[in-house]
Scaffold this motif. Sequence first.
Motif, PDB file in Angstrom:
ATOM      1  N   LEU A 120      -4.848   0.068 -81.818  1.00 44.44           N
ATOM      2  CA  LEU A 120      -4.837  -1.109 -80.934  1.00 44.44           C
ATOM      3  C   LEU A 120      -6.005  -1.091 -79.957  1.00 44.44           C
ATOM      4  O   LEU A 120      -6.393  -2.139 -79.452  1.00 44.44           O
ATOM      5  N   SER A 121      -6.589   0.086 -79.710  1.00 47.89           N
ATOM      6  CA  SER A 121      -7.725   0.178 -78.792  1.00 47.89           C
ATOM      7  C   SER A 121      -9.063   0.003 -79.502  1.00 47.89           C
ATOM      8  O   SER A 121     -10.109  -0.033 -78.854  1.00 47.89           O
ATOM      9  N   ILE A 122      -9.031  -0.071 -80.835  1.00 46.11           N
ATOM     10  CA  ILE A 122     -10.264  -0.289 -81.607  1.00 46.11           C
ATOM     11  C   ILE A 122     -10.004  -1.405 -82.622  1.00 46.11           C
ATOM     12  O   ILE A 122     -10.026  -1.177 -83.834  1.00 46.11           O
ATOM     13  N   PRO A 123      -9.716  -2.628 -82.149  1.00 41.07           N
ATOM     14  CA  PRO A 123      -9.360  -3.683 -83.096  1.00 41.07           C
ATOM     15  C   PRO A 123     -10.518  -4.000 -84.038  1.00 41.07           C
ATOM     16  O   PRO A 123     -11.682  -3.922 -83.644  1.00 41.07           O
ATOM     17  N   GLY A 124     -10.179  -4.332 -85.265  1.00 46.29           N
ATOM     18  CA  GLY A 124     -11.211  -4.706 -86.236  1.00 46.29           C
ATOM     19  C   GLY A 124     -11.765  -3.538 -87.023  1.00 46.29           C
ATOM     20  O   GLY A 124     -12.564  -3.720 -87.939  1.00 46.29           O
ATOM     21  N   VAL A 125     -11.344  -2.327 -86.679  1.00 48.82           N
ATOM     22  CA  VAL A 125     -11.847  -1.144 -87.391  1.00 48.82           C
ATOM     23  C   VAL A 125     -10.666  -0.358 -87.955  1.00 48.82           C
ATOM     24  O   VAL A 125      -9.706  -0.081 -87.248  1.00 48.82           O
ATOM     25  N   VAL A 126     -10.714  -0.042 -89.241  1.00 41.42           N
ATOM     26  CA  VAL A 126      -9.738   0.876 -89.834  1.00 41.42           C
ATOM     27  C   VAL A 126     -10.495   2.002 -90.527  1.00 41.42           C
ATOM     28  O   VAL A 126     -11.617   1.802 -91.006  1.00 41.42           O
TER      29      VAL A 126
END
Length: 214
Positions: A126-132
């Motif tokens: 949730l603290s790095i949205p857009g990255v998996v």
Amino acid sequence: MNDDSEETVEDGGEAEFDLEQAPEIDEEILRRRDEAMARIVQYGDPLLRSRASEIGLFDDGLEVEAREMFSLMRDAFGCGLAANQVGRLRRILVFQSSEDEEPGALVNPVMEWASGETETMTEGCLSIPGVVLDVERPVEATFTGLDLTGRPVRWEMAGLRARIIQHELDHLDGVLILDRAPADQRRAAMRALRRGETWAPPHEGEEETEEVAI
Ligand code: ZN
């Protein structure tokens, strides 16, 4: 004949109700998600790279803190949250691996044991949205810590629940999925973050890796 026509009107009325209500409900859920995301500390903030401190006071304030974290986690569609992510350097994490499960909280958590067997899953944060990123973690683990009243607890976890708690425990130590991912993925994701782009591992021609947003 009369009954038939009444039934038709009733059915029509219901259908109309659904059509009108559904988009409003979606908008409300999305608005709450946006509000929650705006309150969650985002990548680049030094809080995410700091170690949280042990909690020594088990009062009503701690209950309130946990409840706030539960509702933020739910509104943001997350299945876990650590206090660093809501701006507090305190060792408390919350999690809920499925909707049927009661949310749990663990204070001053420690991973006592982890299995040699590991599994790789594609994790989001949730603290790095857009990255998996692909993160390899032990499949089973035993955690100890305290509940919200200060009583000692011991949790033996496996699968997704074990993964969520390891992810949140990492947050409390200032560790992010970027640090756990393969070096090439980390480099590519960091580049994307600098450019404000999204990033996911390619996985072409490979078996699909399960994805989880934590
Ligand atoms: Zn996270």
